[in-house]
Motif scaffolding. Structure first.
Motif, PDB file in Angstrom:
ATOM      1  N   ALA A  33     -10.476   5.349  13.850  1.00 18.29           N
ATOM      2  CA  ALA A  33     -11.585   4.786  14.345  1.00 18.29           C
ATOM      3  C   ALA A  33     -12.791   5.738  14.279  1.00 18.29           C
ATOM      4  CB  ALA A  33     -11.323   5.972  15.381  1.00 18.29           C
ATOM      5  N   ILE A  34     -13.137   6.800  13.569  1.00 20.56           N
ATOM      6  CA  ILE A  34     -14.364   7.553  12.862  1.00 20.56           C
ATOM      7  C   ILE A  34     -14.960   6.462  12.034  1.00 20.56           C
ATOM      8  CG2 ILE A  34     -15.640   9.578  11.719  1.00 20.56           C
ATOM      9  CD1 ILE A  34     -13.512  11.189  13.591  1.00 20.56           C
ATOM     10  N   ARG A  35     -14.124   6.039  10.624  1.00 21.55           N
ATOM     11  CA  ARG A  35     -14.709   4.571   9.769  1.00 21.55           C
ATOM     12  C   ARG A  35     -15.131   3.679  10.652  1.00 21.55           C
ATOM     13  NH1 ARG A  35     -10.154   4.392   4.392  1.00 21.55           N
ATOM     14  NH2 ARG A  35      -9.546   2.622   6.607  1.00 21.55           N
ATOM     15  N   ASP A  36     -14.537   3.155  11.464  1.00 22.34           N
ATOM     16  CA  ASP A  36     -14.502   1.834  11.042  1.00 22.34           C
ATOM     17  C   ASP A  36     -16.174   2.261  12.052  1.00 22.34           C
ATOM     18  OD1 ASP A  36     -13.712  -0.539  11.572  1.00 22.34           O
ATOM     19  OD2 ASP A  36     -13.291  -0.799  13.417  1.00 22.34           O
TER      20      ASP A  36
ATOM     21  N   ALA B 124     -12.132  17.817  12.946  1.00 20.36           N
ATOM     22  CA  ALA B 124     -11.284  17.317  13.820  1.00 20.36           C
ATOM     23  C   ALA B 124     -12.517  16.651  15.087  1.00 20.36           C
ATOM     24  CB  ALA B 124      -9.856  17.687  15.057  1.00 20.36           C
ATOM     25  N   PRO B 125     -13.750  15.537  14.865  1.00 17.62           N
ATOM     26  CA  PRO B 125     -14.319  15.105  15.253  1.00 17.62           C
ATOM     27  C   PRO B 125     -13.897  13.499  16.093  1.00 17.62           C
ATOM     28  CG  PRO B 125     -14.892  14.737  13.456  1.00 17.62           C
ATOM     29  CD  PRO B 125     -13.337  15.388  13.108  1.00 17.62           C
ATOM     30  N   THR B 126     -13.800  13.901  17.392  1.00 16.53           N
ATOM     31  CA  THR B 126     -13.982  12.520  18.143  1.00 16.53           C
ATOM     32  C   THR B 126     -15.477  11.261  17.336  1.00 16.53           C
ATOM     33  OG1 THR B 126     -15.486  12.821  20.143  1.00 16.53           O
ATOM     34  CG2 THR B 126     -12.639  12.996  19.580  1.00 16.53           C
ATOM     35  N   VAL B 127     -14.942   9.975  17.567  1.00 20.72           N
ATOM     36  CA  VAL B 127     -16.199   9.203  17.825  1.00 20.72           C
ATOM     37  C   VAL B 127     -17.323   9.712  18.273  1.00 20.72           C
ATOM     38  CG1 VAL B 127     -17.438   6.395  17.487  1.00 20.72           C
ATOM     39  CG2 VAL B 127     -14.714   7.261  16.583  1.00 20.72           C
TER      40      VAL B 127
ATOM     41  N   PRO C  63      -9.457  15.148  10.993  1.00 15.22           N
ATOM     42  CA  PRO C  63     -10.150  14.741   9.555  1.00 15.22           C
ATOM     43  C   PRO C  63     -11.316  15.714   9.801  1.00 15.22           C
ATOM     44  CG  PRO C  63      -9.936  13.013  10.904  1.00 15.22           C
ATOM     45  CD  PRO C  63      -9.037  14.241  11.309  1.00 15.22           C
ATOM     46  N   ILE C  64     -12.076  16.058   8.327  1.00 15.17           N
ATOM     47  CA  ILE C  64     -13.487  16.641   9.000  1.00 15.17           C
ATOM     48  C   ILE C  64     -14.281  16.055   8.301  1.00 15.17           C
ATOM     49  CG2 ILE C  64     -14.529  18.248   7.475  1.00 15.17           C
ATOM     50  CD1 ILE C  64     -11.478  20.429   7.272  1.00 15.17           C
TER      51      ILE C  64
ATOM     52  N   PHE D   4     -30.216   5.182  22.826  1.00 18.58           N
ATOM     53  CA  PHE D   4     -28.881   5.880  23.187  1.00 18.58           C
ATOM     54  C   PHE D   4     -27.580   5.890  23.211  1.00 18.58           C
ATOM     55  CE2 PHE D   4     -32.856   6.375  25.951  1.00 18.58           C
ATOM     56  CZ  PHE D   4     -33.619   7.555  25.904  1.00 18.58           C
ATOM     57  N   THR D   5     -27.048   5.833  21.949  1.00 12.84           N
ATOM     58  CA  THR D   5     -25.827   6.081  21.900  1.00 12.84           C
ATOM     59  C   THR D   5     -24.956   6.819  22.141  1.00 12.84           C
ATOM     60  OG1 THR D   5     -26.295   6.287  19.511  1.00 12.84           O
ATOM     61  CG2 THR D   5     -26.284   3.781  20.168  1.00 12.84           C
ATOM     62  N   GLY D   6     -23.548   6.939  22.054  1.00 10.49           N
ATOM     63  CA  GLY D   6     -22.695   7.927  22.121  1.00 10.49           C
ATOM     64  C   GLY D   6     -22.099   8.332  23.920  1.00 10.49           C
ATOM     65  N   TRP D   7     -22.860   7.632  25.137  1.00 10.35           N
ATOM     66  CA  TRP D   7     -22.666   8.289  25.987  1.00 10.35           C
ATOM     67  C   TRP D   7     -22.362   6.709  26.407  1.00 10.35           C
ATOM     68  CZ3 TRP D   7     -20.947  12.412  26.802  1.00 10.35           C
ATOM     69  CH2 TRP D   7     -21.817  13.661  26.390  1.00 10.35           C
ATOM     70  N   GLY D   8     -20.789   6.685  27.324  1.00  5.80           N
ATOM     71  CA  GLY D   8     -20.702   5.696  28.404  1.00  5.80           C
ATOM     72  C   GLY D   8     -21.243   5.634  30.185  1.00  5.80           C
TER      73      GLY D   8
END
Length: 551
Positions: free
Chosen positions: A159-162, A208-211, A196-197, A305-309
């Protein structure tokens, strides 16, 4: 590892091609041959040595084979290479007519006139675009802006890579034992690694982050929104419709912001190649289209502003408020361009393997890991067709599963032609996936024939689910009326009892004054990139009218 190769194939004009392609020889290995047979032999040598062919440049007339037959043979060895036909001026009119159907069926990627002199930049623009497309969808980036360290690609890492791919950021994945992995692990100062790091752009590694965490580490926390300012226009969603509205709104002087929960581009940003978008005769990937539009909007002053729904919308008298986890945005006009998500299969055994061989959407970065696997794509729309074509560059076979008798009702003709020609892609109609499983990742699926009820089990290395539109409108207030499927009603489609002063809202206006809807989220929309951008542009005059009424 050797540089990727460019093969120049011409009996009578190889000197012209060599002269034109000398500028690429620093980054690519150039091979000049005079026949299809020689090109096939060189292709086999490169393949056996573990190399890659980035581009075939073939004369429209070869001495020992029709150029389309030659492409077909070369593609059987290297399916990922881009294919360019060049025709001499003396032959161009006749050969372009003869090869037109082959181009429409996807048998090659482009046809150009052979250059007649130096600095034919139109020719080289086409070449570099094809090499850029090859590099972004096939080759690992030479320079990575973000590094992911993980012992295996799980759902979280994928998900992070995508997300990073859709944002146009070069990313590579390394094992903990690699030199790059060891270097980043050493930066943890002995702390227990949690994979993942992710290390973004020479910043501090994040375990171990989220997107959402990755987006913040790269772009900063979206809570930096200027809460004291009332903007003219707030756009919810950064897909084609929202981006078009941002470009036209900001270019016409509106103070414009875009709020996007995930990656800019929406569903369109996951498309490997959009070939029917006006002005791009050789096609353009959804990611590139989205990033170009984003840059264009920023140039005119749009803030992203990305990252917040967006969690809620409070309607006011002339000023509406968007509620996000990072703060509130107040705006005189709001455009709902939040798009749709892919409908879930709702088969528990399948959904438990999402990211482990099962993917909702095209999952562009997962395609490279489908090499020599049998892959299934569920869906009959253009997104499914584009995903199948891209996957066929890597997978041993790609099977499109649809419930309808054929693709004709739901997919563009150009994609159907390309699929019919591609020997790696087959279509199974009247079929649905009812079960699946495996040890740690997807190994098999069970398919039901919807006509007979017969069940059949198949080995599956990947399952890509593109099942159609599902709106997410639970954040909207009840004053914004939806249809029975949950899409936003606009214009004359809204219930008559909600009309104001006996008149319906404007064509793209909702039942809430000053709130508009465009793109896939709007009831009755066409669900095409071009129509979404058209609606995004068309809504801006309505916004101007609304703002003028407020004044």
């Amino acid at each position: 590892m050797p540089n990727p190769a460019i093969l120049l194939v011409s009996e009578n004009h190889s000197d012209v091609l060599e002269e034109q392609f000398w500028r690429y020889q620093r980054d690519y290995d150039l091979h000049t041959v005079h026949s299809a047979t020689q090109a096939l032999a060189v292709t086999e040598q490169i393949h056996q040595a573990g190399g890659q062919v980035a581009l075939y440049v073939a004369d429209s007339r070869l001495p020992d084979s029709h150029v389309l037959k030659a492409f077909h043979e070369w593609r059987s060895i290297v399916a990922t290479a881009r294919r360019l036909v060049v025709a001499h001026w003396d032959n161009f009119r006749e050969d372009s007519e003869a090869l037109r159907l082959g181009l429409a069926k996807g048998k090659f990627d482009a046809m150009l006139l052979m250059p007649r002199g130096v600095r034919d930049e139109e020719f080289h623009t086409a070449v570099t675009e094809m090499l850029s497309d090859w590099g972004s969808t096939v080759a690992a980036p030479e320079v990575d802006a973000v590094r992911i360290i993980t012992p295996s690609i799980d759902a979280q890492a994928l998900a992070i890579r995508d997300f990073l791919y859709r944002m146009g950021m070069p990313v590579r994945t390394y094992s903990p034992e690699s030199p790059e992995g060891q270097e980043i692990l050493a930066m943890l100062d002995g702390a227990e690694p949690k994979y993942p790091i992710v290390r973004p752009m020479n910043g501090d590694p994040v375990c171990a982050p989220t997107v959402h965490d990755v987006a913040i580490s790269i772009y900063g926390a979206p809570s930096d929104i200027d809460l004291d300012q009332v903007v003219d226009l707030a756009i919810v969603g950064g897909g084609p419709a929202g981006l078009a509205a941002a470009v036209y709104g900001a270019s016409e002087g509106l103070n414009t912001v875009v709020v996007e929960a995930e990656a800019i581009g929406g569903q369109a940003g996951t498309s490997s190649m959009i070939r029917n978008y006006l002005g791009f005769p050789r096609g353009i990937s959804g990611m590139r289209l989205a990033q170009r539009a984003r840059g264009q909007a920023i140039r005119f002053g749009t803030r992203f502003f990305t990252g917040w729904g967006v969690e809620g919308l409070r309607l006011g008298e002339g000023i509406h408020t968007l509620e996000t986890g990072g703060g509130e945005i107040r705006a005189r006009a709001v455009i709902i361009a939040s798009g749709v998500s892919y409908r879930k299969l709702r088969v528990e055994s399948i959904d438990s393997l999402v990211g482990l061989g099962v993917f909702y959407g095209a999952a562009m970065t997962a395609a490279k890991e489908m090499e020599d696997r049998d892959v299934y794509v569920v869906g009959g729309g253009n997104s499914a067709g584009q995903a199948a074509v891209h996957l066929s560059r890597f997978a041993r076979s790609v099977t499109i599963l649809i419930r309808r008798p054929s693709l004709a009702e739901t997919m563009s003709d150009y994609l159907i032609n390309e699929i019919e020609y591609n020997p790696r892609i087959s279509v199974q109609s009247c079929a649905e996936v009812v079960d699946g499983g495996g040890e740690g990742r997807l190994d098999w699926i069970e398919i039901k024939n919807t006509d007979t009820g017969e069940l059949s089990r198949h080995e599956a290395g990947g399952l890509f689910l593109l099942l159609g539109a599902e709106p997410q409108c639970d954040w909207l207030p009840e004053q914004v009326v939806l249809d029975e499927r949950g899409f936003v009603l606009t214009g004359r489609d809204v219930p008559k009892e909600t009309w104001r002063d006996g008149l319906p809202p404007g064509n793209l206006e909702t039942t809430a004054p000053g709130v508009f809807a465009v793109g896939d989220i709007r009831a009755g929309s066409m669900k095409r990139v071009a129509s979404a951008t058209g609606e995004g542009a068309s809504v801006v005059p309505l916004v101007h009218n609304w703002l003028e009424d407020l004044r």
